[in-house]
Each structure stands twice: as structure tokens, then as C-alpha cells.
Scaffold this active site. Structure first.
Site, PDB file in Angstrom:
ATOM      1  N   HIS A 141      34.478 -17.055 -64.452  1.00  0.00           N
ATOM      2  CA  HIS A 141      33.376 -18.008 -64.524  1.00  0.00           C
ATOM      3  C   HIS A 141      33.700 -19.330 -63.891  1.00  0.00           C
ATOM      4  O   HIS A 141      32.825 -20.028 -63.396  1.00  0.00           O
ATOM      5  CB  HIS A 141      32.880 -18.108 -65.961  1.00  0.00           C
ATOM      6  N   GLU A 160      25.977  -3.764 -67.373  1.00  0.00           N
ATOM      7  CA  GLU A 160      27.322  -4.283 -67.108  1.00  0.00           C
ATOM      8  C   GLU A 160      28.414  -3.370 -67.630  1.00  0.00           C
ATOM      9  O   GLU A 160      29.587  -3.636 -67.422  1.00  0.00           O
ATOM     10  CB  GLU A 160      27.538  -5.638 -67.786  1.00  0.00           C
ATOM     11  N   ASP A 196      31.139  -7.746 -64.287  1.00  0.00           N
ATOM     12  CA  ASP A 196      31.646  -7.030 -65.452  1.00  0.00           C
ATOM     13  C   ASP A 196      31.635  -5.528 -65.223  1.00  0.00           C
ATOM     14  O   ASP A 196      32.570  -4.837 -65.601  1.00  0.00           O
ATOM     15  CB  ASP A 196      30.817  -7.383 -66.696  1.00  0.00           C
ATOM     16  N   CYS A 202      22.879  -9.233 -59.938  1.00  0.00           N
ATOM     17  CA  CYS A 202      23.146 -10.661 -60.090  1.00  0.00           C
ATOM     18  C   CYS A 202      24.640 -10.979 -60.162  1.00  0.00           C
ATOM     19  O   CYS A 202      25.022 -12.112 -60.410  1.00  0.00           O
ATOM     20  CB  CYS A 202      22.414 -11.221 -61.310  1.00  0.00           C
TER      21      CYS A 202
HETATM   22  C1  PEP Z   1      28.209 -10.141 -64.198  1.00  0.00           C
HETATM   23  O1  PEP Z   1      28.974  -9.709 -65.058  1.00  0.00           O
HETATM   24  O2  PEP Z   1      28.138  -9.686 -63.037  1.00  0.00           O
HETATM   25  C2  PEP Z   1      27.326 -11.280 -64.501  1.00  0.00           C
HETATM   26  C3  PEP Z   1      26.401 -11.681 -63.672  1.00  0.00           C
HETATM   27  O3  PEP Z   1      27.550 -11.923 -65.667  1.00  0.00           O
HETATM   28  P1  PEP Z   1      28.750 -12.953 -65.868  1.00  0.00           P
HETATM   29  O4  PEP Z   1      29.449 -13.105 -64.548  1.00  0.00           O
HETATM   30  O5  PEP Z   1      28.137 -14.216 -66.345  1.00  0.00           O
HETATM   31  O6  PEP Z   1      29.587 -12.257 -66.888  1.00  0.00           O
HETATM   32 MG    MG Z   2      28.682 -10.357 -67.105  1.00  0.00          MG
END
Ligand code: PEP
Ligand code: MG
Length: 581
Positions: free
Chosen positions: A191, A435, A459, A506
Site C-alpha cells: 500500500h 481477491e 491480493d 482495480c
Molecule cells: C487489490 O488487492 O488488488 C486491491 C485493489 O486492493 P488493495 O491493494 O487495497 O488490497
Molecule cells: Mg486487496
């Protein structure tokens, strides 16, 4: 002059002054205190302990009624420890005896306690060791924290062992402008990496032994190529070369951005939807420069990280409502419910420690267990969605039972709002993030009970390949172009088509050019990415003939490895870019 390689996270060329944050690299400083300053040092310690107590008390008040009683109990234990005369006397005595600074003695004394507790087999004592670690870190943070440290970062390139998203947000919101980040920590889809990208901060990760380098006053951070690096104390000719490269880089960037007003359509006329992923705040002028089709992922945890307590329903309502008003009421906005756990931590909430947090209580698992927190958020979303194109989705969904349970809570929220006569969106669309492998395998079942899918490939890649997305030791295995991941995505895309449900991506993959070729070859036409990636992806799509690209689908899915997939896609990329290898 020295050069250190690493992984470029956000492209750029920065020439500037470094700010070396040794705080986290050398643990805690150790320095002598003159005899006549010992009492002052003890006062400083007392102040830090009092602040720690106050923080915990505020946190406790805040969480009461929102989390399980057992979790709240941890904070009570921490308070008791801070009041334990044995612990504090040991520290005071240590300062007097050794005549060194408070933080180094806090560290020493707590390590002694931790070792002692860790030796006892009973799990209760293992927990005590963690509690000691926690409170000592709290005290040390209060001792070393200088509120104006951030100002010194202005305009500098921050060199640090690792940085948490909440820390970067604090720097950003304090109005200080970093010009780049270099860190030892590696995690392309972590993140902190995602946040650095959305803040458009040239960032290099995975630099080795950063604290053994002579940094000097001027460095060059180059993350503009696959061969990303940092150069310290550049000589005159290197500097001159990089000044020219920097100029070229900036003009190319401007050229790509000029695509902004052009439609995102392939050569054969297929419209691809490009949305953006955002955190809690919206820089609307900046975003409009990218001309996105919607907000595909609003990561609400960043809103939760930006406060000192769980934000109330009203506070959240105002934030979501404002985002909706600023962004306009036509384009869709997908708000993801709170996704904490693993590397996403809230400064005011201690997650129950567990061996494998990525496989533990995170995402919807946390909110289902903490219904009051969940309800505050759902109600805020229901209210903000009234008269707007706002939708909601749940992260880390593993079973259908979770979807049903969440639906029950959603209905309860609607009923409560209705009874109070508060306006809200009655037919809020609800989607799930795909995910985890179970959601892929059951995609055709999930598709019958939800309104849309959004695939979190960051994920999903880690869970399909059983490779921690933050792991350094198994880093080479973590690859979203692995055929196993692509076959999973293909199943999800198929289920979406069969049940007429939108499937968007995403994860970070959606903003990566080669990966976008793979996604489009599978028939995926909705992508959501950090805003800075939009111009380059739009420019790429305008060169693609989708029919031709989709002829590669079978080869891609039958590949033996991600290297083979990459090779196939690179050939296509070179062809459309008019280049040959
Ligand atoms: C992902 O896991 O691809 C996602 C968009 O969620 P995050 O990166 O916030 O875990
Ligand atoms: Mg995620």
C-alpha cells in the site's frame, strides 16, 4: 559517486538533496546525558509515558461499543503496564545508572522483559511480550517524535528503511512536498507503493544497505527505466547527462498527457473504460486532467488512517457526499468498505496479533466482526449515494455466507435510516472484490448474487500463487502474469459475461502496459488505476486492435510461465509501437 539499484515504483528523474531518516535504521539512538541533565531526562520520560497513557485512554473511549470486549481488554492491559511501578522504576534507575538517554534505556529494559516472557511456553506470556513491545514503541515514539521534523523534508528525497502509508499521508497532509522516496523495503503492490504512485512521487524500492552509503548533498534518483537506480555525489558529466535526460523525460510525459481529451477507443472502435483508484481525498483539478470514466475504487481505509479515531457516520457521510458532489453525479463512484488488516493499520487501533495477518482478520472479515463500525460506514454510504451514481463493494470476500451476512447488515441499516426518515439510496448497487481463489472458483455463483465484480489482482496474485505480496524472499514468484492468475481472471471474466455483470480490474495490473494487453486479450474492458497511469494506458489503448490482440488469448492462457506470457505480449507491444526487437 556510488550507484544503488532498485525497483522503480513511480517513474521520474529527480536531482536533489536527500533526507536520510536513520530513525528506523538504527533503531534507537544512544547518547550520553550529563549528570546535571539527568532529572530533565527523567521528566522527558515521564512526559512520554503520560502521553502514551493519554493516547491509549482516548483510543479506548473511542473504541468502546465498536469492537469486541476482548480486544478492548488489550488496551486495559497496556494501561496497567504503563502504570506498573516496576517497569517505570527500572527505566528511571537505568537512566541514572548509565547516564544515557531515555529511549535507549526504554529499549533495553523492554527487551529484557520481552526475552523473559518469550522464554515461557505459555501463549499468555508470548502475548505479554508483544504487549511490552507495543507500549515501549509507543513511549519511544513519543520521545523521538519532533513535530516539525516534516518541515525538513520539504523538497527533499526521503531515504528510509520503510515507511507506512499513514506516515506518508501525514507528511503529505502537513503540506510538505517530498520530491522522491528511496527505501530498502520492497513490495511493488504494497500500500505504500500504491500511495506513492497516486501521489505521483518518484519512488525506488528494494535499495540494499542504504545506510552504509555516503550520501553527500546531491543525488540523482532515476526511476524512469526498468533499470532504476540512485546515484550519490554525481560527477559533472553524470550530472549533465541526467539534466538532459530529465528534460526529455518531462517533455515525453507532457506529450502523453495531451491525450487527455481523446476517447479511450481501440483502433477497431471498442471503447475501454478507464476509472481511477483514489484514497480519501480528491484533487479534482488534477483528476480532471486525466479525464477518467469513474472512480473504480475508493479505498476508504485511507480516510480512516487520516483521523485519530474511527470516523463517525456523519463525518464519513460528509466526505463521501463531497467526493460525489465534486466528481459529479453521472460518472460511477465505487466505494469500498473498510479494508484493514495485514499491512493496512490504523494508528489508533491495535489489531489482535496473529501469525499470518494476510490470512487472518482483514477486509470484510473485520467489519463483519465489528458490526458497529461496519454499520456507521454503510449508513454513510447509503446516505451519500442518494441521488448519485455511488455503489458499494466489499473487500476480501471469501464465501457467499459473508455476502449474505453483509446483506443482512445492509438491510438493517436501510431500515434504521428509513425509521428515522433519513434520505438514502434504496437500490444501492453492491459488488464484491474478487481477491481470493475461492471467489474465482465460485465466480459464476457469486455473479448471481451481486451486482458487479472488481478484481483486486494485487491480493489475488498473492493468494493464487501462495506468495506474500510483501515477501522479499519469494519475490520472483509474485507475478500477475503467471498463467495461473490469468486463467483465474479468465474464469471471472467468463462468469461476468454469462450473468451480465460488469467485471473491472482495480489491482496495480490495470495501470501496467504489458498487463493491460493480457487483460484486454481476455475480454476485460473496464480498468481502474491510480490517476497518474491513465494517460499512458489511454495512449496504449488507442494503438491496439482488440480483435487482433484477442487472437493471442489462447497462447497466453496455454503458456507455461509468466516469462512466456510476457514474451508473447512484448512482441505484440513492439509491433504496435512500430518497433522491432
Ligand atoms: C487489490 O488487492 O488488488 C486491491 C485493489 O486492493 P488493495 O491493494 O487495497 O488490497
Ligand atoms: Mg486487496
Amino acid at each position: 559517486m556510488e550507484s544503488v539499484g532498485g525497483k522503480g515504483i513511480f517513474p521520474g528523474i529527480v536531482i536533489g538533496k536527500p533526507y536520510i531518516d536513520r530513525k528506523k535504521s538504527i533503531d534507537v539512538e544512544n547518547y550520553k546525558i550529563p549528570e546535571d541533565k539527568i532529572e530533565e531526562e527523567i521528566e522527558r520520560l515521564k512526559g512520554a509515558i503520560e502521553s502514551a497513557k493519554l493516547e491509549i485512554k482516548q483510543l479506548k473511549d473511542n473504541l468502546r461499543g465498536k469492537i469486541n470486549k476482548e480486544d478492548l481488554q488489550i488496551l486495559t492491559v497496556h494501561l496497567m503496564m504503563l502504570d506498573d511501578p516496576q517497569f517505570t522504576t527500572d527505566i528511571k534507575k537505568g537512566i541514572k545508572r548509565e547516564m544515557v538517554n531515555a529511549e535507549s534505556i526504554v529499549k533495553k529494559v523492554s527487551n529484557r522483559y520481552i526475552e523473559m516472557f518469550e522464554k515461557i511456553a505459555d501463549p499468555i506470556y508470548k502475548q505479554r511480550a508483544l504487549d511490552i513491545k507495543d507500549i515501549s514503541e509507543r513511549i519511544i515514539n513519543n520521545l523521538v517524535f519532533l513535530s516539525d521534523t516534516y518541515k525538513e523534508l520539504d523538497g527533499r528525497i526521503l531515504v528510509v528503511k520503510e515507511l507506512f502509508p499513514s506516515e506518508l499521508l501525514k507528511i503529505y497532509y502537513s503540506g510538505v512536498k517530498l520530491s522522491g522516496i528511496i527505501m530498502e523495503y520492497m513490495g511493488e503492490t504494497s500500500h505504500i507503493a500504491i500511495l506513492a504512485k497516486s501521489l505521483e512521487l518518484p519512488t525506488l524500492m528494494g535499495g540494499h544497505n542504504l545506510f552504509e552509503i555516503e550520501w553527500g548533498d546531491l543525488i540523482i534518483l532515476d526511476t524512469s527505466t526498468v533499470d532504476s537506480k540512485v546515484i550519490t555525489n554525481p560527477d559533472a558529466s553524470t550530472l549533465e547527462k541526467y539534466l538532459i535526460l530529465k528534460d526529455k523525460f518531462e517533455s515525453k510525459k507532457k506529450e502523453v498527457e495531451r491525450n487527455v481529451g481523446l476517447p479511450t477507443v481501440t483502433v477497431d472502435g471498442v471503447r475501454i473504460n478507464l476509472s481511477i483508484n483514489i484514497g480519501g481525498r480528491l484533487d479534482i483539478t488534477e483528476i480532471e486532467r486525466k479525464n477518467p470514466d469513474g472512480i473504480g475504487l475508493l479505498r476508504t481505509e485511507l480516510i480512516y488512517m487520516d483521523t485519530n479515531e474511527f470516523p463517525s457516520e456523519d463525518k464519513q457521510f460528509k466526505i463521501y457526499d463531497n467526493i460525489g458532489k465534486e466528481f459529479g453525479e453521472d460518472r460511477p463512484i465505487i466505494i469500498r468498505t473498510l479494508d484493514i488488516g495485514a499491512d493496512k493499520k490504523l494508528p489508533y487501533y491495535e489489531m489482535t496479533p496473529e501469525e499470518n495477518p494476510s490470512l487472518g482478520c482483514r477486509g470484510i472479515r473485520f467489519t463483519l466482526k465489528n458490526k458497529n463500525i461496519f454499520k456507521d460506514q454503510i449508513k454513510a454510504i447509503l446516505r451519500a449515494a442518494y441521488g448519485k451514481n455511488i455503489k458499494m463493494m466489499y473487500p476480501m470476500v471469501t464465501t457467499l455466507k459473508e455476502v449474505f451476512e453483509a446483506r443482512g447488515i445492509l438491510e438493517e441499516c436501510k431500515r434504521e435510516l428509513r425509521e428515522k426518515g433519513i434520505k438514502h439510496k434504496k437500490d444501492l448497487e453492491v459488488g464484491v472484490m474478487i481477491e481470493v481463489p475461492s471467489a474465482v472458483i465460485l465466480a459464476d455463483v457469486f455473479a448471481q448474487y451481486v451486482d458487479f465484480f472488481s478484481v483486486g489482482t494485487n491480493d489475488l496474485t498473492q493468494y493464487i500463487l501462495a506468495t506474500d505480496r510483501f515477501s522479499q524472499s519469494a519475490e520472483e514468484l509474485y507475478d500477475c502474469l503467471d498463467p495461473a492468475v490469468l486463467r483465474g481472471l479468465n474464469l471471472v471474466a467468463k462468469a461476468g459475461r454469462e450473468y451480465n455483470k460488469k467485471v473491472s480490474i482495480c489491482g496495480e495490473m490495470a495501470g501496467d502496459e504489458i498487463s493491460v494487453l493480457a487483460l484486454l486479450s481476455l475480454g476485460i474492458t473496464e480498468l481502474s488505476m491510480t490517476p497518474p497511469s491513465i494517460p499512458k494506458i489511454r495512449a496504449l489503448i488507442r494503438k491496439i486492435n482488440l480483435k487482433e490482440l484477442q487472437e493471442l488469448k489462447d497462447r497466453v492462457l496455454k503458456s507455461f510461465s509468466s516469462d512466456e506470457v510476457r514474451q508473447i505480449l512484448l512482441e505484440y507491444m513492439n509491433k504496435i509501437q512500430g518497433e522491432q526487437n
